[in-house]
Write an enzyme that holds these catalytic residues in place. Structure first.
Site, PDB file in Angstrom:
ATOM      1  CG  ASP A 145      33.023  53.998  13.784  1.00 62.72           C
ATOM      2  OD1 ASP A 145      33.878  53.420  14.334  1.00 62.72           O
ATOM      3  OD2 ASP A 145      32.700  53.405  12.629  1.00 62.72           O
ATOM      4  CG  LEU A 226      39.580  46.070  11.100  1.00 61.46           C
ATOM      5  CD1 LEU A 226      40.410  45.318  11.913  1.00 61.46           C
ATOM      6  CD2 LEU A 226      39.569  45.459   9.728  1.00 61.46           C
ATOM      7  NE  ARG A 227      32.854  49.693  16.372  1.00 64.55           N
ATOM      8  CZ  ARG A 227      33.674  50.889  16.891  1.00 64.55           C
ATOM      9  NH1 ARG A 227      33.789  51.811  16.270  1.00 64.55           N
ATOM     10  NH2 ARG A 227      34.235  50.538  18.032  1.00 64.55           N
ATOM     11  N   GLY A 228      33.480  48.835   9.958  1.00 59.89           N
ATOM     12  CA  GLY A 228      32.704  48.682   8.896  1.00 59.89           C
ATOM     13  C   GLY A 228      32.504  47.334   8.088  1.00 59.89           C
TER      14      GLY A 228
END
Lengths: 289, 510
Positions: A145, A226-228
């Site tokens: 990630d 939310l990083r996506g």
């Protein structure tokens, strides 16, 4: 793969590139080419497989301790990579404790060393580029990630492309200087587009509609966290900047979605359905055609 | 042209991987290049250079030694026992090969299961068996680099595809080899003969298939022949080349390649035995030693050891430390677990059992993924046992190998137990904790001379004697005495799961 590397070079906040692929697919060649392109002032550090903690983090300078009786810090690879790139070949084979270390440093941008009577803290901001062969071992999701973008490479299946690769290497070997000259123009063009993109980046706008579609896409494919979405937007902006555009349109979003999302999809560990396929399906549904 | 001559002519070929006794090769190399021998357990400092501790302490000022990689530039480094190379050292060599600063010859004397790290082998042009060493005579070197036509490049590219060699490094090496052969031959241009030889030397050892196998199957539809991966026939150029190559192969090699192809993609060379990493795990005390090979200096203990001698050593401004004073930290690694499934894949209700075993293995893999444990699968049927999934944490790999597993035949229980024991001992040697899980109905019938059950019990007893953890899961529809007896011989748990589903099996083990 080239697009992903250029995007990572334009905006360091995106967080680096993970390149999955078999042996001999040009992964490290591409990463090193990026380093060469960006010039000698940008550090590019190789993290060798099986590197020990001492070499990565830095340690007491034994020489000075024993000979001069001084306590001094001998910087490790993380210090050398500050402000540049850290390239990890076979990242999925990295020892767990080194992985933990890299996670910490990547998150905080700082390397904290507390050992052997040393208490040192130094800046360690770098773009992580990792390459690996999934057949050899799985990468922990937390580390995966951390990589902003991910790419899958395969050896080209078309004979003509393979022959072209052989031909170019042959040409280079016969006359390295000539080869470099021939390609210099193209290289300079690429470098210019990266430099210009960096300058343009702050002015690139993202309309609300695009933001909404980005969120919808992430929900549709089941991207974790939310990083996506953040990465998707940042990557789309960088792509627009590379193209000299001041506004992000659907086109850029579609182009970067697979590389920004394929490694973040929530799936059963043994789920065989290709992540890339799922993203492409969702894109087709959302954007039609 | 021998591999030694080719390597001497072109350092870009990386090096040679030899299986067997390589003394002849080394003698030949000595006549062409400066040879530097290097043991497999060399440490990174010796390779990359750095502070020479003993010399420094003796001289009282820093003494730097240049490191083997630097000293060996222009020559060749020969590593014996390469199957025991640690990943860090293999990685260091690989990086040096990428930068083409060294030539490397690796001598692999390992047994089944131990192999040179793949990443390193990949960067060496020639993989040869010591018994099958090509020789040759050079006709004197041509002045300029021989010309390579496009059709020659195409031949090589097609041959690589036809032989199922995926990596681009291999055809690149083949191109170099063809050029070197032409040059040493005194030719101006690379000919088909040179290509044939280069394919033979570089691509054939890496082959995962042989194109004729395609003729036996139905011819693929045109669309497929266009561009999809495995099993693709090369082009017409490749066929001529490969026919010629076939004529030069030693007997049995073609069979080996075909067998490899039939078994599915090559299992991949292992990573070699791993010794205890010197800086991992919980601290477990301090011992005298040099801070090399990753072992970390325990500074305070070192100083404490040196302190009492200061007066005697006449130390004034600085502390006089001798080699004997140096102390390093010891660690105790929390070892990981390896679960070894030994599955009876024989004709008796094989299919259902295999499905259960495979299901259980997959479930365990999911858990293992979280716990960082490893899983392995041995299947026994017919007259032998085979390691289907070598110890791995890689789901991709395990899943692929599981999918290719067939069933049927007699029950060679003893062979299966023996294989499980060998694998378990090998895992233990790598500081992992093995756990054997046997899935069977307990009835052995191979060899068919009546000794099968007794042999099985003997094998089980030796597992018990080695102190290995074992569990027997009896999947016969009606559990019989054999199962319990075998479990007792194993000194392990007995679990009857007459219609055990995958979830039950996996729960029983955890």
């Amino acid at each position: 793969m080239k697009t992903a590397l250029l995007i990572a070079a334009v905006d360091a906040r995106i967080g680096g590139v993970m390149v999955f692929g078999d042996r001999g697919t040009g992964k490290s060649t591409a990463a090193r080419a990026l380093a060469a392109l960006l010039g000698p002032k940008i550090p590019f550090v190789d993290l060798p497989l099986g590197a020990t903690e001492d070499r990565v983090v830095g340690a007491l300078d034994i020489e000075r301790a024993l000979v001069a009786g001084e306590k001094a810090f001998e910087p490790g690879l993380l210090a050398k990579a500050d402000g540049g790139f850290l390239y990890i070949d076979e990242v999925n084979l990295l020892e767990d404790h080194i992985v933990d270390l890299l996670l910490d440093v990547a998150a905080t941008g700082e390397n904290v060393v507390e050992r052997e009577g040393l208490s040192v803290r130094h800046s360690a901001r770098f773009v992580l580029i990792g390459s690996g062969n999934p057949e050899e071992g799985e990468l922990r999701p937390q580390l995966l990630d951390r990589f902003g973008l991910s790419i899958e490479v395969r050896t080209p299946q078309e004979i003509d492309l393979r022959v072209e690769i052989l031909r170019r290497c042959d040409t280079f070997e016969r006359d390295a200087a000539g080869f470099a000259d021939d390609w210099q123009k193209a290289e300079r063009k690429t470098l210019r587009s990266v430099t210009n993109a960096r300058k343009l980046l702050p002015d690139v706008g993202v309309p609300d509609a695009i933001m909404r579609r980005a969120s919808e896409l992430c929900i549709a494919v089941g991207a974790d966290g939310l990083r996506g979405e953040l990465t998707l937007i940042r990557a789309a902006r960088a792509k627009a900047a590379l193209e000299g555009k001041k506004e992000v349109k659907d086109k850029q979003l579609i182009a970067v979605a697979p590389m920004a999302l394929r490694h973040r999809l929530r799936r059963g560990v043994l789920d065989e359905t290709g992540s890339t396929a799922r993203i492409e399906r969702a894109l087709a549904e959302m954007f039609g055609g | 042209m021998s591999p030694a001559q080719l390597l001497a002519a072109d350092g870009g070929l990386g090096g040679i991987l030899v299986r067997g006794d390589a003394e002849g090769l080394i003698a030949e190399l000595r006549q062409l290049l400066q040879v530097h021998r290097c043991p497999a357990h060399v440490d990174a400092d010796r390779l990359l250079g750095g502070l020479d501790l003993s010399a420094t302490l003796a001289a009282g000022r820093p003494v730097i030694s240049p490191g083997l990689i630097e000293t060996a530039a222009g020559g060749v480094i020969v590593v014996t026992g390469a199957e025991r190379l640690e990943p860090e050292i293999a990685g260091t060599f690989a990086a040096a090969l990428d930068a083409t600063t060294i030539r490397l010859v690796l001598i692999d004397r390992g047994v089944e299961g131990e192999a040179v790290p793949e990443a390193l082998a990949e960067r060496l042009a020639f993989w040869i068996d010591a018994d099958d060493m090509p020789t040759g005579v050079t006709k004197g070197a041509a002045e300029h680099t021989p010309i390579m036509s496009d059709s020659v490049l195409k031949m090589i590219a097609e041959a690589a595809v036809a032989l199922g060699v995926e990596s681009m490094r291999a055809p690149l090496f083949a191109v170099r080899t063809a050029k070197a052969l032409a040059r040493l031959d005194g030719s101006d241009a690379v000919s088909e003969a040179h290509v044939i030889e280069a394919v033979r030397r570089v691509l054939v050892p890496r082959a995962t298939q042989w194109p004729e196998a395609q003729d036996e199957a139905a011819p693929p539809p045109d669309a497929q022949a266009q561009g999809e991966g495995q099993g693709e026939a090369g082009g017409p150029l490749a066929d001529t080349v490969l026919e010629a190559v076939k004529a030069t192969l030693p007997p049995g090699l073609l069979e080996t390649i075909r067998a490899r192809a039939a078994r599915g993609k090559a299992k991949g060379r292992g990573r070699g035995a791993r010794r205890r990493a010197p800086t991992r795990g919980r601290p477990a005390g301090v011992r005298p030693g040099l801070p090399r090979g990753g072992a970390r200096l325990a500074l305070l203990d070192t100083l404490r050891a040196a302190a009492p001698w200061q007066k005697l050593r006449g130390a004034q401004a600085r502390i006089a430390v001798r080699k004997a004073d140096l102390r390093v930290r010891r660690f105790r690694d929390r070892t990981g677990m390896t679960t070894i499934f030994a599955v009876d894949a024989s004709g008796s209700a094989a299919a259902a059992r295999m499905a259960e075993a495979k299901g259980a293995v997959e479930l365990l893999l999911t858990q293992a993924y979280v716990k960082r444990a490893q899983v392995a699968l041995i299947a026994f049927r017919g007259d032998s046992a085979e390691t289907i999934v070598p110890p791995t944490r890689s789901l991709t790999r395990a899943r692929r190998l599981l999918a290719e597993l067939p069933g049927g035949g007699g029950t060679p229980m003893a062979a299966g137990l023996h294989a499980a024991r060998t694998l378990a001992l090998s895992e233990r040697a790598k500081d992992r904790t093995p756990h054997i899980v046997l899935l069977t109905d307990g009835r052995a019938n191979m060899p068919a001379d009546g000794t099968a059950q007794a042999s099985a019990e003997q094998a089980a007893k030796s597992i018990a004697r080695d102190g290995l953890d074992a569990t027997l899961i009896d999947i016969s529809a009606r559990p019989r005495a054999e199962g319990q007896r075998l479990a007792d011989a194993l000194g392990g748990r007995y679990i009857a799961l007459p219609r055990g589903g995958a979830a039950d099996v996996s729960r029983a083990i955890s």
